[in-house]
Design a protein around this motif. Sequence first.
Motif, PDB file in Angstrom:
ATOM      1  N   LYS A  16      -9.456  -0.606  -6.607  1.00 11.29           N
ATOM      2  CA  LYS A  16      -9.427  -0.080  -5.241  1.00 11.29           C
ATOM      3  C   LYS A  16     -10.666   0.762  -5.006  1.00 11.29           C
ATOM      4  O   LYS A  16     -11.089   1.487  -5.898  1.00 11.29           O
ATOM      5  CB  LYS A  16      -8.162   0.785  -5.081  1.00 11.29           C
ATOM      6  CG  LYS A  16      -8.181   1.843  -3.968  1.00 11.29           C
ATOM      7  CD  LYS A  16      -7.756   1.289  -2.626  1.00 11.29           C
ATOM      8  CE  LYS A  16      -7.780   2.355  -1.531  1.00 11.29           C
ATOM      9  NZ  LYS A  16      -6.610   3.224  -1.511  1.00 11.29           N
ATOM     10  N   HIS A  20      -6.226  -1.103   5.117  1.00 15.88           N
ATOM     11  CA  HIS A  20      -5.938  -0.495   6.420  1.00 15.88           C
ATOM     12  C   HIS A  20      -6.484  -1.428   7.490  1.00 15.88           C
ATOM     13  O   HIS A  20      -7.343  -2.272   7.222  1.00 15.88           O
ATOM     14  CB  HIS A  20      -6.654   0.857   6.599  1.00 15.88           C
ATOM     15  CG  HIS A  20      -6.204   1.919   5.661  1.00 15.88           C
ATOM     16  ND1 HIS A  20      -5.007   2.580   5.799  1.00 15.88           N
ATOM     17  CD2 HIS A  20      -6.798   2.456   4.562  1.00 15.88           C
ATOM     18  CE1 HIS A  20      -4.879   3.459   4.828  1.00 15.88           C
ATOM     19  NE2 HIS A  20      -5.946   3.406   4.050  1.00 15.88           N
ATOM     20  N   HIS A  57       0.842  -1.212   0.000  1.00 18.06           N
ATOM     21  CA  HIS A  57       0.000   0.000   0.000  1.00 18.06           C
ATOM     22  C   HIS A  57       0.870   1.252   0.000  1.00 18.06           C
ATOM     23  O   HIS A  57       1.335   1.692   1.055  1.00 18.06           O
ATOM     24  CB  HIS A  57      -0.929   0.003   1.223  1.00 18.06           C
ATOM     25  CG  HIS A  57      -1.915   1.135   1.222  1.00 18.06           C
ATOM     26  ND1 HIS A  57      -3.024   1.138   2.034  1.00 18.06           N
ATOM     27  CD2 HIS A  57      -1.978   2.291   0.524  1.00 18.06           C
ATOM     28  CE1 HIS A  57      -3.713   2.254   1.838  1.00 18.06           C
ATOM     29  NE2 HIS A  57      -3.088   2.972   0.920  1.00 18.06           N
ATOM     30  N   ASP A 112       0.875   2.736   3.379  1.00 14.34           N
ATOM     31  CA  ASP A 112       0.211   3.962   2.906  1.00 14.34           C
ATOM     32  C   ASP A 112       1.218   5.113   2.808  1.00 14.34           C
ATOM     33  O   ASP A 112       0.886   6.267   3.066  1.00 14.34           O
ATOM     34  CB  ASP A 112      -0.970   4.334   3.802  1.00 14.34           C
ATOM     35  CG  ASP A 112      -2.019   5.165   3.078  1.00 14.34           C
ATOM     36  OD1 ASP A 112      -1.889   5.400   1.860  1.00 14.34           O
ATOM     37  OD2 ASP A 112      -2.986   5.599   3.745  1.00 14.34           O
ATOM     38  N   HIS A 160       1.380   5.238  -2.289  1.00 13.43           N
ATOM     39  CA  HIS A 160       0.917   6.171  -3.327  1.00 13.43           C
ATOM     40  C   HIS A 160       2.171   6.807  -3.895  1.00 13.43           C
ATOM     41  O   HIS A 160       3.132   7.038  -3.173  1.00 13.43           O
ATOM     42  CB  HIS A 160      -0.023   7.215  -2.728  1.00 13.43           C
ATOM     43  CG  HIS A 160      -1.270   6.593  -2.185  1.00 13.43           C
ATOM     44  ND1 HIS A 160      -2.366   6.315  -2.964  1.00 13.43           N
ATOM     45  CD2 HIS A 160      -1.548   6.120  -0.947  1.00 13.43           C
ATOM     46  CE1 HIS A 160      -3.295   5.720  -2.216  1.00 13.43           C
ATOM     47  NE2 HIS A 160      -2.830   5.583  -0.988  1.00 13.43           N
TER      48      HIS A 160
HETATM   49 ZN   LIG Z   1      -3.728   4.842   0.698  1.00 13.01          ZN
END
Ligand SMILES: [Zn+2]
Length: 443
Positions: free
Chosen positions: A196, A251, A88, A355, A90
């Motif tokens: 997603k 998450h 995960h 994340d 970005h």
């Molecule tokens: Zn994310």
Amino acid sequence: MRRTMTGAARASLAALLLAGAAQAEPVLYRGFTLIDGTGAAPRAGQAMLVDGARIRWVGAQGKAPKRRGVRTVDLGGKYLMPGIIDLHIHIGTVRDLVQKAEYFTPESVRRDLRTYAAFGVTTVQSMGTDKDSVLAIRDAGRDGPQTMARLLTAGQGLVFKGGYGGVPGINHPVATPEEAAAEVDAQARKGVDYIKLWMDDELGAMPKMPYAISKAIIDAGHRRGKRVLAHVFYLADAKMLVAQGIDGFMHSVRDKPVDAELIDAMKARGVWQGAGTLSREAAVYAFAADNPRTRDPFFRQAADPATIAGLESPEREKSIASSRIYPALPRIDEQARDNEMALARAGVRYGFGTDAGPPGRLPGYSEHWELEQLVKAGFTPAQAIHAATGRSAQWLGTGDRGVIATGRLADFVVLDADPTRDILNSRRIAAVYVGGTKVPSVR
Ligand SMILES: [Zn+2]
């Protein structure tokens, strides 16, 4: 790393590329302690033969095959583990603590992928905020020797119109189940790896994706042969998404303790806890006050000076500390850790994800912070490393990475100290290889 990727580093990268092109000879790495990514105990006195991008043999150093024309690299006293897989992240949209669609370019993506690799992160799964130019970079890095991390992408993830998630100017928000199904089809046609969706309301501040839309997304994704992954916050939503057929969560559940109903349903349906993102939960409030982390030399290699100055600025600290959600964040952080540990103990399948990427969640550093947080949650260091390597590779299902074994890609990290003794030793990076190619790394 961006700071160090100028001048000399760029020249040495060019030299490496040339060397990589010329170098066809097999290499025998020997004398190291192996942490193989399967969860097995570390084994001392090991050797590994790499030819091209692949591992051709691994075992006790005394049994290494005798071959002519093999170069030997002595790794006595070192620890060798698979490259970290982050499920995960970005990518490409952030500069100096500001996230913008227009920052996303092939070069910004490559810059981040080089940073990940420098920190020993050799595969990343980008979760739904990519422009289409990411696909060619993904394809070029599927296998073979590389100078940066390998990439998988969820393309443009599904956001409810007016709701939480995505990056303005990249994602295409949907208002109805029909629009949602059409958008999933569009993503699948582009050749994304996953679908997603975001289901959240920013603690009540924004409208949340209705269940009729998440159902349409999951069904459309499955019709197209794509696994569907969810950003989730609330326990009730997690249960509904499991009932609707979701494949994984990106998450931890963070509003309440996970219960037997969710655990049993996840196990029965083979739903993955794909990412705990514990470093995210820590990072969102860690810089609300002076934080010694920003003075750690390892941390400072993950950010350029402007980013560090921003994280250390009293104005930014004040704005975090005075935000509406700030008082809730420490409890959310703790709940995320407890739930990640509870799911792992209960036997739910899990991977590793941070994340990383959005402002203040630094590519490369975040993965080592995540390992630290998993240990804080109750994982042993060895379990945390297993999550970040072999377990996450199982999620990918490609069978070509995450474990040091014959036939796998030679994506690995050499460490100066044993990370199964102290997880902070994951930061003692001596070298990183992607597909058998040594890449510029932090130290
Ligand atoms: Zn994310």
